[in-house]
Design a protein around this motif. Structure first.
Motif, PDB file in Angstrom:
ATOM      1  N   SER A  83      -3.760  -0.763   4.733  1.00 46.32           N
ATOM      2  CA  SER A  83      -3.171  -0.219   3.514  1.00 46.32           C
ATOM      3  C   SER A  83      -2.585  -1.299   2.603  1.00 46.32           C
ATOM      4  O   SER A  83      -2.515  -1.103   1.399  1.00 46.32           O
ATOM      5  CB  SER A  83      -2.104   0.832   3.842  1.00 46.32           C
ATOM      6  N   VAL A  84      -2.157  -2.429   3.183  1.00 40.26           N
ATOM      7  CA  VAL A  84      -1.467  -3.436   2.365  1.00 40.26           C
ATOM      8  C   VAL A  84      -2.132  -4.820   2.425  1.00 40.26           C
ATOM      9  O   VAL A  84      -2.567  -5.353   1.400  1.00 40.26           O
ATOM     10  CB  VAL A  84       0.019  -3.572   2.784  1.00 40.26           C
ATOM     11  N   LYS A 122       6.411  -9.308   3.256  1.00 42.12           N
ATOM     12  CA  LYS A 122       5.816  -8.047   3.724  1.00 42.12           C
ATOM     13  C   LYS A 122       4.635  -7.613   2.847  1.00 42.12           C
ATOM     14  O   LYS A 122       4.341  -6.423   2.749  1.00 42.12           O
ATOM     15  CB  LYS A 122       6.875  -6.938   3.780  1.00 42.12           C
ATOM     16  N   LEU A 145      -1.218  -0.808   8.841  1.00 47.20           N
ATOM     17  CA  LEU A 145      -0.562  -1.541   7.759  1.00 47.20           C
ATOM     18  C   LEU A 145      -1.540  -2.543   7.152  1.00 47.20           C
ATOM     19  O   LEU A 145      -1.592  -2.701   5.925  1.00 47.20           O
ATOM     20  CB  LEU A 145       0.689  -2.258   8.266  1.00 47.20           C
ATOM     21  N   SER A 185       5.274  -4.800   0.485  1.00 46.20           N
ATOM     22  CA  SER A 185       5.463  -3.425   0.970  1.00 46.20           C
ATOM     23  C   SER A 185       6.890  -3.188   1.468  1.00 46.20           C
ATOM     24  O   SER A 185       7.698  -4.121   1.526  1.00 46.20           O
ATOM     25  CB  SER A 185       4.495  -3.144   2.119  1.00 46.20           C
ATOM     26  N   GLN A 186       7.175  -1.951   1.835  1.00 51.53           N
ATOM     27  CA  GLN A 186       8.471  -1.561   2.398  1.00 51.53           C
ATOM     28  C   GLN A 186       8.374  -1.399   3.916  1.00 51.53           C
ATOM     29  O   GLN A 186       9.216  -0.733   4.524  1.00 51.53           O
ATOM     30  CB  GLN A 186       8.929  -0.221   1.796  1.00 51.53           C
TER      31      GLN A 186
END
Ligand code: HEB
Length: 87
Positions: free
Chosen positions: A14-15, A65, A11, A68-69
């Protein structure tokens, strides 16, 4: 539910990296101990709460977050990853 430590690194990659690798807009930089020490001193529960729910700090805005989801558990794993890199 638990997620693996790998999920945190994934994570992050990617984010969170968008802001936390270069230290964009006041974001504490990955592996920068000086940036992280006062944040880690708040305790992990505060870091989790801020990363999951987002907050306005003195340096800038941490989006919930990271925008993000991701699940709460994935975000916690990413926080653990960031803290481990700065400890
Ligand atoms: Fe962030 C902060 C995590 C994404 C921006 N963050 C932060 C912190 C943490 C985090 C733990 C600290 C808190 C305290 O101190 O309390 N992030 C995180 C994660 C992720 C992220 C895990 C992925 C999911 N961020 C992000 C993004 C961005 C950011 C994408 C951009 C857009 N942050 C930020 C900032 C800050 C933070 C700016 C700082 C704020 C203040 O002021 O303090």
């Amino acid at each position: 539910t638990q997620v693996s430590a790998d999920a945190g690194e994934k994570l992050f990659g990617s984010v969170c990296t968008t802001c936390h690798t270069a230290g964009l807009m006041g974001a504490p930089k990955l592996a920068d101990k000086a940036d992280w020490a006062p944040r880690i001193a708040q305790g992990k529960d505060t870091l989790y709460k801020h990363a999951i729910g987002g907050y306005q700090g003195k340096a800038g805005v941490m989006p919930a977050k990271g925008g993000s989801q991701a699940s709460d558990e994935e975000v916690k794993a990413a926080v653990d990853y960031m803290v481990s890199k700065a400890s």
